[in-house]
Each structure stands twice: as C-alpha cells, then as structure tokens.
Motif scaffolding. Structure first.
Motif, PDB file in Angstrom:
ATOM      1  N   ARG A 334       0.815  -1.226   0.000  1.00  0.00           N
ATOM      2  CA  ARG A 334       0.000   0.000   0.000  1.00  0.00           C
ATOM      3  C   ARG A 334       0.846   1.273   0.000  1.00  0.00           C
ATOM      4  NH1 ARG A 334      -2.178   0.120   6.326  1.00  0.00           N
ATOM      5  NH2 ARG A 334      -0.408  -1.013   7.176  1.00  0.00           N
ATOM      6  N   PHE A 335       1.979   1.255   0.719  1.00  0.00           N
ATOM      7  CA  PHE A 335       2.789   2.466   0.785  1.00  0.00           C
ATOM      8  C   PHE A 335       3.574   2.692  -0.512  1.00  0.00           C
ATOM      9  CE2 PHE A 335       2.480   1.127   5.342  1.00  0.00           C
ATOM     10  CZ  PHE A 335       1.583   2.117   5.721  1.00  0.00           C
ATOM     11  N   GLU A 336       4.007   1.603  -1.127  1.00  0.00           N
ATOM     12  CA  GLU A 336       4.660   1.743  -2.422  1.00  0.00           C
ATOM     13  C   GLU A 336       3.643   2.175  -3.474  1.00  0.00           C
ATOM     14  OE1 GLU A 336       7.312   1.797  -5.574  1.00  0.00           O
ATOM     15  OE2 GLU A 336       7.596   1.947  -3.399  1.00  0.00           O
ATOM     16  N   ALA A 337       2.433   1.633  -3.391  1.00  0.00           N
ATOM     17  CA  ALA A 337       1.374   2.041  -4.311  1.00  0.00           C
ATOM     18  C   ALA A 337       1.072   3.526  -4.147  1.00  0.00           C
ATOM     19  CB  ALA A 337       0.118   1.209  -4.065  1.00  0.00           C
ATOM     20  N   ARG A 338       1.118   4.014  -2.931  1.00  0.00           N
ATOM     21  CA  ARG A 338       0.870   5.439  -2.683  1.00  0.00           C
ATOM     22  C   ARG A 338       1.874   6.289  -3.458  1.00  0.00           C
ATOM     23  NH1 ARG A 338       0.415   6.927   3.505  1.00  0.00           N
ATOM     24  NH2 ARG A 338      -1.284   5.438   3.167  1.00  0.00           N
ATOM     25  N   ARG A 339       3.134   5.889  -3.377  1.00  0.00           N
ATOM     26  CA  ARG A 339       4.175   6.646  -4.091  1.00  0.00           C
ATOM     27  C   ARG A 339       3.960   6.594  -5.605  1.00  0.00           C
ATOM     28  NH1 ARG A 339       8.779   5.919  -6.734  1.00  0.00           N
ATOM     29  NH2 ARG A 339       8.637   3.631  -6.629  1.00  0.00           N
ATOM     30  N   GLN A 340       3.683   5.413  -6.134  1.00  0.00           N
ATOM     31  CA  GLN A 340       3.568   5.272  -7.580  1.00  0.00           C
ATOM     32  C   GLN A 340       2.294   5.925  -8.123  1.00  0.00           C
ATOM     33  OE1 GLN A 340       4.567   1.591  -9.448  1.00  0.00           O
ATOM     34  NE2 GLN A 340       6.080   1.013  -7.880  1.00  0.00           N
ATOM     35  N   VAL A 341       1.222   5.915  -7.349  1.00  0.00           N
ATOM     36  CA  VAL A 341      -0.006   6.597  -7.777  1.00  0.00           C
ATOM     37  C   VAL A 341       0.265   8.087  -7.952  1.00  0.00           C
ATOM     38  CG1 VAL A 341      -2.273   7.369  -6.977  1.00  0.00           C
ATOM     39  CG2 VAL A 341      -1.691   4.930  -6.932  1.00  0.00           C
ATOM     40  N   LYS A 342       0.984   8.686  -7.010  1.00  0.00           N
ATOM     41  CA  LYS A 342       1.302  10.115  -7.130  1.00  0.00           C
ATOM     42  C   LYS A 342       2.179  10.376  -8.360  1.00  0.00           C
ATOM     43  CE  LYS A 342       2.867  10.224  -2.939  1.00  0.00           C
ATOM     44  NZ  LYS A 342       3.537  10.662  -1.713  1.00  0.00           N
ATOM     45  N   GLU A 343       3.134   9.484  -8.608  1.00  0.00           N
ATOM     46  CA  GLU A 343       3.986   9.662  -9.783  1.00  0.00           C
ATOM     47  C   GLU A 343       3.167   9.628 -11.071  1.00  0.00           C
ATOM     48  OE1 GLU A 343       7.062   6.763  -9.877  1.00  0.00           O
ATOM     49  OE2 GLU A 343       8.309   7.763  -8.356  1.00  0.00           O
ATOM     50  N   GLU A 344       2.246   8.673 -11.159  1.00  0.00           N
ATOM     51  CA  GLU A 344       1.423   8.549 -12.362  1.00  0.00           C
ATOM     52  C   GLU A 344       0.492   9.741 -12.520  1.00  0.00           C
ATOM     53  OE1 GLU A 344       1.522   6.198 -14.814  1.00  0.00           O
ATOM     54  OE2 GLU A 344       3.366   5.566 -13.817  1.00  0.00           O
TER      55      GLU A 344
END
Length: 904
Positions: A334-344
C-alpha cells in the motif's frame, strides 16, 4: 522477648513470610465462612475482588504493582475486619499477543503456523503457556499479593470456555449475534480484524495529496492540472483512489451546483463515476469536494450505502493491492502504491501538489502497524440493548464510578457504542461455534461437532475458522470465576460473592473491559458485577512524564523489590495514590519508604527492649495513666478515625500520610522519648503502666499499617505478641475498631503545651550552638503553668534541662535569653552556657549576610521599573523575602544584645 536484628532485611523476611501465609491457607476463602478466624465468626460480610487478569505473556510492570498493591490492601483490611473476603487470581489468554509470541519463535526456526497446521500450532501455544506463560503470577507473590491461589482461573480453561460458547450461542438465539459484511479495522501484520478500542490513535506526520479527477465528458488532453475540465480532491492515502466510486459535495455548495450528477473519469481504470451531493461534506474544508472510497473509509462507506454506490475492495489481507486495481498497481504494498499513484498522477498532469499534513492515524495496539479500514465478513454483537442496561445501572447508582468525573465519559461511551466486531482471524482463542454447510447456511450450536445443518439438513459441516476477541471472554470474568457457565446457574460462590464489592483498575481500560463486564453481567445475571468501580491513575515519573524506555525513566518493580523490599515499593506508591490521580514515582521516593520501614523496625525494636514480658492487652484504669499515655491513646484514636475517613473516600495517599505521621512524628519522636523515664526508672507501677500502653500502641500501629506494608508489620507483630505465625498471623488478626473512650482533648492540649515548650528549647539550643547534652535551668511563665508544673519532670527529661521553675511573670534581665512560647515565655541564663565570643562572631556573620540580602531586595523594590514590569508573583516573592529578612535581623539583633550584656 524476641531480640530483633539491628536493621530490617526484606530479603531475609519476605519470602519466608509469604510461604508461611500460603501454607497456612490464609489467602483462601469459603462461601460458608468456615475459614474465618474466630474473631470474625458470626459476621463474615462478603467482600470479593477479581484481579484484572494480566496477559499470560505479561511480566510485572509498575502499573501492575500499583493495581495489585491497592487490591491487596483492600483485601487484607477486609479480612482483618472479619469479612468473608476473597481475591480471585487468574490470567487472560491474550489471543493476538500470545499468538505473536509463538509465531516469532516459529519464525526463528524458519517456520510459520501454516507449516504446522492449526491443531499442531495450538498444541505448540499450550506448551509455551505451560513453560513460560503466567510468570507474572509468580511475580505478584513477591509483591505480597494475598490472592486465593486455590481459585486461580484462566480465560481459556475448560470451564471458562464452556461459558464463552454458551454466551455466544445465547446471544445468537436472542438475535443479537450476527454475521455481516461491514467495514472493520484490519491489521495487516496480525492479519486480523480489530475492535475500535484495540486501535491506538496518534497524530502522525503525513501528507495531503491534491489531484484532479477529469470530467468524463471532457477531452482528456485538455483536462489536466491547469484546465477546468475536472474537480479537485485531496487525500492522505493516495492509493485509495484506486477504489474510488464517487465524488461528494455539499448540496448547498454553489461552486458545484452544475457538477452534481456529472461523471468523472478514473485516470488509471476504464470506468467512470458520479459527483453526488451529501450533507456529510464540509464545504469549508479543502476544495469542498471529497473522494469516496466506500471499502476503505467508514464515513465513505456510510455515504455509499445512502447513495447505492459501488463498493470496491482493493486490498488483500497483507495490505498489498489486488488485481481489481489493474495490472499497473496490482501486487504493490500500500505504501509503495501510494508513491507510484502520485507519480502517475503527476505524469498525467493531474497532481496539484503534495503538502505536509499532521493527522490522526490508527495503529494496532499490539504490534503498532498502521491499521487499514476494509470491508470484511465478520461476526458482530448488537450492543445497544446491553449498553442501555449498563448505562441505566450507572445512572441509578447501582454501580458507582470513582472518582465521579469519569462517569460522564463512561456514559458517553455506552450511549454512543456501535456494534462490536467480535471475530478475529487468528488461531489461539475461543473458536467461534458456527458451522457452514455446502450451501452456506450457518449453524450456531452448543455441540462440539454438529452433523447436520439446522436449516437444510445437509451434512459435511465446516466450522468457522475465526476465534473470538479476547475481550469477549474477559468480559465474563466477574461471574465465570465463581462457577457460572450458563443462564440460571447458581453456585455457593456466586450466591456469596456476586456482585463483587469493588472493581479496582486503571481508567485506561474503562472502555476495553469495564463497560463490557457491566453489560454482560447485567444481561446474563440481571445484576451488576461490582458495586464500585475505583479508578486509580497512571504511574508516571516524578516530573509527571509518562514512563517509557525511550525516555529512560522506566521503573522495574522487581528491581526495586530486590533493592528495597516489597513494602517500600508499596508504601511509596500509596503515598501518592488518590482516586483517578496519576501517581508520580521516583527511585529516591522508594528509598525514602525503605527508611520508613527501618524506622518502624527501630520503633518496635525499642519497645521489645523495654517491654520485658509485657504483651499487648488490657490497660490499667484510666486514672492510673500518665498524661503522655492518655495523649498517645487519644492521638491513636484520632488517627484511626482519619484513616477510616480516608479509606471511605478511597484516598490511599491520606491513609499513608496519617499513619506515617503517627509512627514517625508522634510515636518515635515524642512518645518513646516521653516513656523513657518510666521504663528505665525504679517505680515498678509506673513502669508497668508505661509498658502496657506502649504495647497497646505498637500493636494497633502494626495492625493499622499491615494492609499497606504486610511483611515488616507481620514480622514485628510476631515478635511483639509472641504469635507463632500460620493461623496466628497478623493478617488474620482483628483490625482496630473505634475506642471513643480514648479520645481525650484535655490530654492532647496538655501534651501540646509540653511539646511546644520542649520544641522551643530545642530551637534555642540549635540557634545558639548549645550541645544536646548540656543541662541548664529554665524559668517559665505560661498560661499552661498548671499542666507544665505538674509534669516538670517530663518537661525536664524531654528538653534536657537540669531544673524547671515557674513564675507568674518574667523580667527582662541582662545576660538572659527569652524563649517565646505559645501562651508564655521562658528565660535562660546564658552565662557559662555558651561561648560568648564564638556566638557573637557567628551572629555578626549572619547579621551581615541578612543585612546585605535586605539591601539587595530593597534595591529591587525601590526600582520602579522592576515593580511595574516584573510579573506580579515575582514582585510579591521579593516583598515576602523582605519581611522574612527583617524578621531574621530582628531576632539576631536581640540575640546579640543579650550576648553583649554578658560580655560587658
């Protein structure tokens, strides 16, 4: 009589005394009162306490020490009062905490519980429990806890387990226990649901990501961050946007009047969703538009139910994202997904900014992992009917909370209580007695292995994998420990000791445990489980700071028991324990309490040396008693009444202060000194009278102190009385009751006059460098002349005087010093008593310093800038210091004048 060692050694006394009490069965109680000491027969009022069961994984910490010291004092005093007192010990199986301990062991072996399988894992936990669990109960023995070990219970033993199943099934039959798909708190580390009170909230430093959802009817190429073709939202958990199914705005927010009903396009998924209007939204917060993730936020879930929104669960049990989010993010933490969602989002021009943001974050109370709200199929208890009965019992006074200020928050909790998620996805615990047939029907039964579905009759039933929340079993503690297993049960123990007299606990578990015990007790026995809920405070360091390993201020009670003894630790805690007030504690305070136990040892040691064969018993006729005897007996009775009043208000700080003052200030400092002329004198009648009174005073003092400091008082009492221990122990002797005939205002006033004179003479010695061994005559003029003259021998002995004479009035004479008394004066001839030159030099030095300090204070007070601008309290302090200095200068000048007259 027994000769005591010179100093009290707790390590040499406490273990043997405790084993003697246990061996004699003094902690055990029977419902019929057959165990009671002879002095208690015919009384035997029931008095029961149940221990807040510590976790089977637990070790004694300072909070346990406070809890159990208070409860032990309660139960010891009740026993001595002749009550049929029982204190029930036991442990909680602590589902998640215990499973975590054993799983860590397995991890060190390269295994998981799944490698073992459920049955083998449960066997492994039981083996751990037998070898390592429950060490805290042994540690409680070192504290002196007089628990009825014959009645030890465990929330996961067979008897308690039968009761737990019965309660679950009964609640299901009543329509209060049900299975449903609802939003719960989920711990990804423990892989289980948590109730609201198992979640610790803290203000964590996080972020607020702001981004734009493009409207579905706009061109994607022109709906970026700087376009108007979208709607702004913000979130602290950017990954949850992968499960959004609506955007909500307030219906009266004119900014979005045209947006309501429009659809937005999800930037990463092939779907759209609506902008809806809901009163829940705060138009003043952020952009006034809120993203709705129904499967991962309780407020969003409520909105989804109102608007019939799609609910998308995006997370697996370990908080990784499932395939539903799409290939780009599936499988991410979930925390890695948080970072990648913001990047996208940023790459698409939709990210408006990421701001620092402090907000409340829920953490698992057992492992500290950030919890995740998520939808799940769980078992729930409808608590409203139970909570209403509990609240009514508090409101009508059947159960009282102390201090009263906790009542409001307690009732607010009950009045606002939501259904309780009782199922946990672990293996160690009471397995839910529900079975599923192949068609999914649920059979809830008291049977161990039902063979047919109660709805369709099919076989092949499979039991629910989940277990019950640990608090579900511990809520039954106050009645299952007395033999209750099902509604309608009655046992001699229940009939005698339920409801219990008092529940003593920290205020921090009023919601976790206390409220639930109250609800279940009323629901199943139609009676409150306890009459009084006494809340003590939290133990903190001497500065009021919470104890924490990171602060380096943690106090290990076992280390203090090793160093100073259990009594010292207990007394130091009692000295600061008032209802609901946090308890400050410092190492030096425990050391100070050890000095008190040594003082008590010395007090009784002196008594043993002078009592000969005198044991506590009846006293001579009142007219045969000396003034000091009548004074100490009156003081003893007055202190006993103060102690009773403090106990009535549950104020242990006042109890300990009153008894400390009695022992140290009244008995040690004054009465022992006052009786010395008689116990060392040649008058056998006067000596016998003094011995009888001293024995009585020491006996009562030890009885009054015993509930708080049981070890040293027991050892001293056996020496004083010649008791052999066992059934003759102090802990089952009678507690002092009122002796109104001992109250003697005249004796107290008379001795007060003597004490005032002696105190002032001692002050004169100190101020003038006169040695304690120096004997000199004193002339007295006082309104208390009659009593002072009648007891001139006692006055001379206490004050160290060679002679005491009395005059109606004193005349100021050169070469004398006047001592001011309460209601009179005394005069001392200085010639030959002091070194005049040395005293003049000392006084001149002190005068010079005081006069210099006064000039400094006058300088400050004469400075208008200081007086006008300094804080008022600082100015007042300087004015008070000026008055003190002027008073000192006046006294020193008078002393100098008297000395100068001798020198002349």
């Amino acid at each position: 009589m027994t000769e005591l060692p010179k100093a009290y050694d707790p390590a040499a006394v406490e273990p043997d005394l405790y084993e003697d009490w246990v061996a004699a069965g003094l902690f055990h109680a029977e419902p019929d009162g057959s165990h009671l000491a002879p002095h208690a027969r015919g009384d035997g009022e029931p008095f029961a306490i149940v221990i807040p069961p510590p976790n089977v994984t637990g070790a004694l910490h300072i909070g346990h020490a406070l809890t159990n010291a208070i409860e032990d004092a309660m139960i010891r005093r009740a026993r001595m009062q002749g009550k049929n007192a029982v204190w029930i010990p036991g442990m909680d199986h602590a589902g998640i905490a215990t499973q975590n301990v054993v799983e860590k062991q397995l991890a060190n072996e390269g295994l998981t519980r799944h490698d073992l399988g459920r049955d083998a894992f449960i066997e492994r936990v039981w083996a751990w429990k037998e070898e390592y669990g429950g060490r805290i109960l042994g540690q409680l023995r070192r504290l002196g806890s007089s628990l009825d070990w014959d009645r030890e219970a465990f929330t996961f033993d067979e008897q308690r387990s039968r009761a737990v199943r019965e309660v679950f099934v009964t609640l299901h039959e009543q329509g209060l226990m049900y299975r449903g798909n609802r939003l719960i708190n989920w711990c990804p580390r423990c892989r289980t649901a948590l109730s609201e009170i198992e979640v610790d909230h803290s203000d964590d430093r996080g972020e607020l990501a702001r981004f734009r959802y493009p409207y579905a009817d706009t061109d994607p190429a022109t709906s970026g961050a700087d376009g108007e073709g979208g709607i702004e939202v913000a979130t602290t958990r950017a990954e949850t946007m992968l499960g959004d199914t609506a955007i909500a705005v307030h219906p009266d927010d004119e900014r979005y009047a045209d947006a309501i009903g429009r659809e937005v396009r999800h930037p990463f998924q092939d779907r759209t969703f609506r902008v809806i209007a809901d009163d829940y939204v705060d138009p003043e917060f952020g952009s006034g538009a809120v993203k709705i993730t129904p499967a991962h936020d309780p407020n969003d879930h409520a909105i989804a139910l109102r608007h019939d929104l799609e609910i998308i669960d995006i997370m697996a049990d370990d908080a990784t994202l499932t395939d539903v989010v799409g290939e780009r993010f599936a499988g991410l933490d979930r925390f890695e997904a948080r970072r990648q969602v913001k990047e996208e989002l940023d790459a698409l021009g939709l990210l408006l900014g990421v701001d620092d943001h402090e907000h409340a974050v829920g953490h698992c109370s057992r492992c500290g992992t950030v919890i995740e709200p998520r939808l799940s199929d769980q078992w729930f208890l409808e608590v409203r009917p139970l909570a209403d009965k509990a609240a009514a019992a508090v409101r009508d006074g059947r159960t009282t909370l102390l201090p009263e200020r906790f009542e409001r928050s307690f009732l607010e909790w009950l009045d606002d209580l939501h259904d309780w998620c009782v199922s946990r996805q672990i293996w160690w615990g009471h397995r839910i007695p529900a079975w599923y047939c192949p068609d999914g029907h649920i059979t809830v039964t008291r049977e161990d292995a039902p063979t047919a579905c109660t709805e369709c009759g099919q076989g092949g039933l499979v039991q629910d994998e989940d277990v019950l929340d640990t608090w579900f079993s511990s809520q039954l503690w106050p009645f299952t420990v007395f033999g209750w297993e099902k509604p309608g049960d009655t046992t001699p123990e229940l009939e005698t000791w339920y409801p219990t007299a008092v529940l003593e606990t920290g205020y921090d578990i009023n919601t976790f445990w206390v409220s639930r015990m109250l609800m279940s007790g009323l629901w199943f026995l139609d009676e409150v489980p306890f009459r009084v809920i006494y809340n003590h405070g939290m133990v903190r360091d001497q500065y009021g700071k919470k104890m924490s390993k990171s602060f380096g201020n943690v106090i290990d009670p076992l280390e203090f028991i090793d160093a100073f003894g259990a009594d010292a630790l207990r007394f130091a805690l009692f000295q600061h324990t008032s209802p609901g007030t946090d308890v400050p504690l410092a190492p030096e305070w425990v050391e100070g309490a050890k000095r008190f136990t040594n003082k008590l040892w010395n007090i009784v040691g002196f008594g043993l040396r002078v009592l000969d064969d005198t044991r506590p018993g009846d006293l001579p006729p009142r007219d045969a008693l000396a003034l000091e005897d009548r004074w100490i007996l009156s003081t003893l009775e007055r202190t006993r009444a103060q102690v009773e009043d403090a106990y009535a208000t549950w104020d242990y700080a006042r109890v300990s202060a009153a008894l400390y003052h009695l022992a140290w200030d009244e008995i040690a400092d004054w009465y022992l000194e006052a009786v010395k002329p008689r116990v060392y004198g040649d008058d056998p009648t006067a000596k016998a009278t003094a011995q009888a009174v001293l024995a009585r005073v020491l006996d009562d003092l030890l009885r009054l102190l015993h509930p708080m400091i049981p070890f040293v008082t027991e050892e001293l009492w056996r020496a004083l009385t010649g008791a052999a221990g066992g059934p003759e122990s102090l802990m089952v002797a009678s507690y002092p009751t009122g002796r109104p005939e001992d109250a003697d205002a005249d004796a107290e006033a008379g001795f007060a006059a003597i004490r005032d004179l002696v105190t002032e003479v001692r002050r004169f010695r100190s101020q003038n460098g006169v040695a304690p061994s120096a004997r000199f005559p004193l002339t007295v003029s006082s309104s208390s002349r009659q009593v002072l003259e009648a007891h001139r021998t006692l006055v001379a002995s206490l004050a160290g005087l060679s002679e005491v004479t009395f005059e109606d009035a004193l005349t100021e004479r050169a070469g004398t010093s006047t001592i001011v008394l309460d209601g009179g004066q005394a005069q001392v001839e200085l010639a030959g008593l002091i070194d005049v030159d040395a005293e003049l030099a000392r006084i001149d030095k002190e005068l010079g310093k005081a006069q210099g300090d006064l000039r400094g204070v006058d300088g400050k007070l004469g400075n208008a800038n200081f007086v006008d601008k300094a804080p008022a309290e600082v100015v007042q302090q300087q004015r008070e210091r000026k008055a003190d200095l002027e008073r000192s200068i006046e006294e020193l000048s008078a002393q100098r004048e008297a000395l100068a007259a001798i020198d002349a």
